[in-house]
Motif scaffolding. Structure first.
Motif, PDB file in Angstrom:
ATOM      1  N   THR A 229       0.841  -1.198   0.000  1.00 41.45           N
ATOM      2  CA  THR A 229       0.000   0.000   0.000  1.00 41.45           C
ATOM      3  C   THR A 229       0.879   1.252   0.000  1.00 41.45           C
ATOM      4  O   THR A 229       2.086   1.191   0.296  1.00 41.45           O
ATOM      5  CB  THR A 229      -0.914   0.017   1.224  1.00 41.45           C
ATOM      6  N   SER A 230       0.274   2.372  -0.315  1.00 37.35           N
ATOM      7  CA  SER A 230       1.012   3.639  -0.334  1.00 37.35           C
ATOM      8  C   SER A 230       1.516   4.013   1.060  1.00 37.35           C
ATOM      9  O   SER A 230       2.608   4.567   1.222  1.00 37.35           O
ATOM     10  CB  SER A 230       0.125   4.756  -0.884  1.00 37.35           C
ATOM     11  N   GLU A 231       0.707   3.669   2.067  1.00 42.13           N
ATOM     12  CA  GLU A 231       1.124   3.957   3.437  1.00 42.13           C
ATOM     13  C   GLU A 231       2.331   3.137   3.829  1.00 42.13           C
ATOM     14  O   GLU A 231       3.278   3.625   4.440  1.00 42.13           O
ATOM     15  CB  GLU A 231      -0.040   3.691   4.388  1.00 42.13           C
ATOM     16  N   GLN A 232       2.298   1.848   3.450  1.00 45.91           N
ATOM     17  CA  GLN A 232       3.446   0.978   3.735  1.00 45.91           C
ATOM     18  C   GLN A 232       4.684   1.442   2.957  1.00 45.91           C
ATOM     19  O   GLN A 232       5.805   1.385   3.458  1.00 45.91           O
ATOM     20  CB  GLN A 232       3.094  -0.460   3.380  1.00 45.91           C
ATOM     21  N   LEU A 233       4.448   1.893   1.696  1.00 47.63           N
ATOM     22  CA  LEU A 233       5.566   2.378   0.883  1.00 47.63           C
ATOM     23  C   LEU A 233       6.224   3.602   1.524  1.00 47.63           C
ATOM     24  O   LEU A 233       7.457   3.737   1.548  1.00 47.63           O
ATOM     25  CB  LEU A 233       5.061   2.723  -0.525  1.00 47.63           C
ATOM     26  N   GLU A 234       5.403   4.475   2.075  1.00 45.29           N
ATOM     27  CA  GLU A 234       5.936   5.668   2.743  1.00 45.29           C
ATOM     28  C   GLU A 234       6.750   5.293   3.977  1.00 45.29           C
ATOM     29  O   GLU A 234       7.818   5.859   4.231  1.00 45.29           O
ATOM     30  CB  GLU A 234       4.775   6.579   3.131  1.00 45.29           C
ATOM     31  N   ILE A 235       6.251   4.315   4.719  1.00 44.27           N
ATOM     32  CA  ILE A 235       6.986   3.867   5.915  1.00 44.27           C
ATOM     33  C   ILE A 235       8.311   3.229   5.528  1.00 44.27           C
ATOM     34  O   ILE A 235       9.359   3.476   6.160  1.00 44.27           O
ATOM     35  CB  ILE A 235       6.124   2.880   6.727  1.00 44.27           C
ATOM     36  N   LEU A 236       8.269   2.404   4.472  1.00 45.59           N
ATOM     37  CA  LEU A 236       9.507   1.746   4.028  1.00 45.59           C
ATOM     38  C   LEU A 236      10.530   2.770   3.529  1.00 45.59           C
ATOM     39  O   LEU A 236      11.735   2.621   3.778  1.00 45.59           O
ATOM     40  CB  LEU A 236       9.191   0.729   2.933  1.00 45.59           C
ATOM     41  N   ASN A 237      10.069   3.785   2.814  1.00 48.13           N
ATOM     42  CA  ASN A 237      10.986   4.833   2.346  1.00 48.13           C
ATOM     43  C   ASN A 237      11.593   5.597   3.522  1.00 48.13           C
ATOM     44  O   ASN A 237      12.794   5.901   3.542  1.00 48.13           O
ATOM     45  CB  ASN A 237      10.260   5.807   1.416  1.00 48.13           C
ATOM     46  N   ALA A 238      10.764   5.903   4.512  1.00 45.41           N
ATOM     47  CA  ALA A 238      11.264   6.580   5.706  1.00 45.41           C
ATOM     48  C   ALA A 238      12.259   5.707   6.460  1.00 45.41           C
ATOM     49  O   ALA A 238      13.222   6.198   7.058  1.00 45.41           O
ATOM     50  CB  ALA A 238      10.101   6.962   6.605  1.00 45.41           C
ATOM     51  N   PHE A 239      12.043   4.400   6.424  1.00 47.40           N
ATOM     52  CA  PHE A 239      12.947   3.454   7.079  1.00 47.40           C
ATOM     53  C   PHE A 239      14.240   3.304   6.277  1.00 47.40           C
ATOM     54  O   PHE A 239      15.327   3.126   6.833  1.00 47.40           O
ATOM     55  CB  PHE A 239      12.228   2.105   7.217  1.00 47.40           C
TER      56      PHE A 239
END
Length: 427
Positions: free
Chosen positions: A253-263
């Motif tokens: 999901t886009s939310e998960q993608l944002e978290i992974l990018n931040a990580f």
């Protein structure tokens, strides 16, 4: 800047000069006192001699007056004048008047004795005067001799001070030279020479303990960083690969993608830090011992080609001017790391569509790039000193450059002028 030994010597010289200046009036009064005392004794002897001779004369009064008259004429400095009432006692005096007996008339100082004398039952005033101007000449002679000996004394102090200082302070100079050449990162033990001077021997023992302690602490810290970096390398690589796998999932999901990018951003920075710490440890451990002749222009060209995508993303067109052919004798990998870090730093801190100029001349490599504000020069080469807003910046790039320069005794200089950063490495 004055040397330590010159300060007490200067004070001693000034003190001796003041004592010499103060001694001159003391010399004058002492010499004048002794001289006057001797003249008083001399005048007294003359008075007693005249009195003895005159009182033994038996002659008519008229003839005695004639003899005294001629005496006053023929004996300069002594006079006998008849008086009605004799003096009660001798009188000593000093008078300044013209000296009538010299080649030219001038004022002189005379020491006189006025004494009563009785000749043939008649009272006379006997005056004996002696020129005392010789005391001034004596004083001048003493002052000149004293000054000559003072000059010899000062010259002797200078010569002896240099010779004694050279011998006594030689252990200190040996210790200082060893400290100047000592490098904590070279793993070389430092041994100070034995000294028979207690203060220097205590200094050497204290320095030896301090250096040994610092070497131990340095080795422990370096070993810890090296071991920690090695241990972190594998888990960081696993985390990086797992994050990449998650990013490749189709149902993310886009939310998960944002978290992974931040990580992924801090993970990338930690990975870079770990990699650079390992590199610093290897440099400090002298694991890049292989040395070869490297064409500096060729290495710079290779680095520019490797970083071309990075510079293109910022709209930067590097300008390379190899104005001189320089062959650098060093480990090629370290030279490549140094140039890559300088170029990466110049691109990172450059403006969009800014200038990047690389020049090789005067046995130096200079990298110049556009900028707005100068970097903090006092913190540029410190580890983990970050002067960029990029989160992937490890803060170790310029520290590695500085360590490589120290390794080969190169000089690195930073300056900011006319909105341009410039790093210069002098080989």
């Amino acid at each position: 800047m004055n040397k330590l030994l010159h300060k007490p010597f200067k004070a001693f010289t000034i003190y001796a000069l003041l004592i010499l200046a103060a001694s001159i009036p003391v010399y004058y009064y002492v010499v004048d006192f002794i001289w006057n005392k001797e003249l008083d004794e001399h005048n007294q002897i003359i008075k007693e001699r005249i009195e003895t001779r005159m009182t033994t004369i038996r002659m008519p009064e008229q003839k005695l007056d004639t003899i005294i008259k001629f005496w006053n004429i023929m004996q300069p400095g002594t006079t006998m004048v008849p008086v009605a009432v004799p003096l009660q006692k001798d009188s000593i005096y000093t008078v300044i008047r013209e000296n009538q007996h010299g080649d030219k008339t001038e004022l002189d100082r005379f020491r006189g004795l006025a004494a009563p004398i009785t000749i043939a039952d008649k009272h006379y005033l006997l005056t004996v005067e002696t020129n005392v101007e010789e005391t001034d000449e004596t004083l001048v002679a003493i002052a000149l001799v004293t000054f000559a000996f003072f000059s010899l004394l000062v010259i002797g102090f200078i010569v002896l001070n240099k010779r004694i200082a050279r011998r006594i302070w030689q252990p200190f100079q040996n210790t200082l030279e060893k400290l100047k050449t000592f490098d904590l990162a070279t793993h070389n033990d430092i041994t100070f020479e034995k000294s028979d001077i207690e203060e220097f021997e205590t200094l050497n023992q204290t320095l030896t303990k301090l250096i040994d302690k610092n070497i131990t602490v340095y080795q422990l810290q370096k070993r810890f960083i090296e071991n920690a970096s090695h241990e972190l390398q594998t888990p960081l690589a696993v985390l990086k690969s797992k994050a990449d796998l998650l990013l490749q999932q189709k149902n993310i999901t886009s939310e998960q993608l944002e978290i992974l990018n931040a990580f992924n951003i801090p993970l990338s920075r930690v990975t870079r830090i770990n990699k650079n710490l390992l590199l610093l440890a290897k440099i400090e451990n002298h694991q890049f011992e292989n040395t070869e002749a490297n064409d500096l222009s060729a290495v710079v060209s290779e680095s520019l080609e490797m970083l071309s995508d990075y510079s293109v993303d910022k709209g930067i067109q590097p300008e390379f001017y190899p104005l001189e052919t320089i062959t650098v004798s060093c480990n090629r990998s370290l030279l490549e790391i140094l140039i890559n870090n300088l170029l990466t730093n110049a691109i990172r801190h450059n403006n969009v569509n800014g200038k990047l100029i690389i020049e090789i001349k005067d046995n130096a490599l200079s990298v110049t790039n556009s900028g707005i504000d100068p970097l903090r020069s006092g913190e540029l080469f410190r580890r983990f000193s970050v002067s960029s807003s990029e989160t992937t910046n490890s803060g170790l790039g310029l520290s590695i450059v500085k360590e490589i320069c120290n390794r080969y005794h190169w000089d690195i200089i930073y300056d900011f002028d006319q909105n341009k950063h410039r790093f210069t490495v002098r080989f």
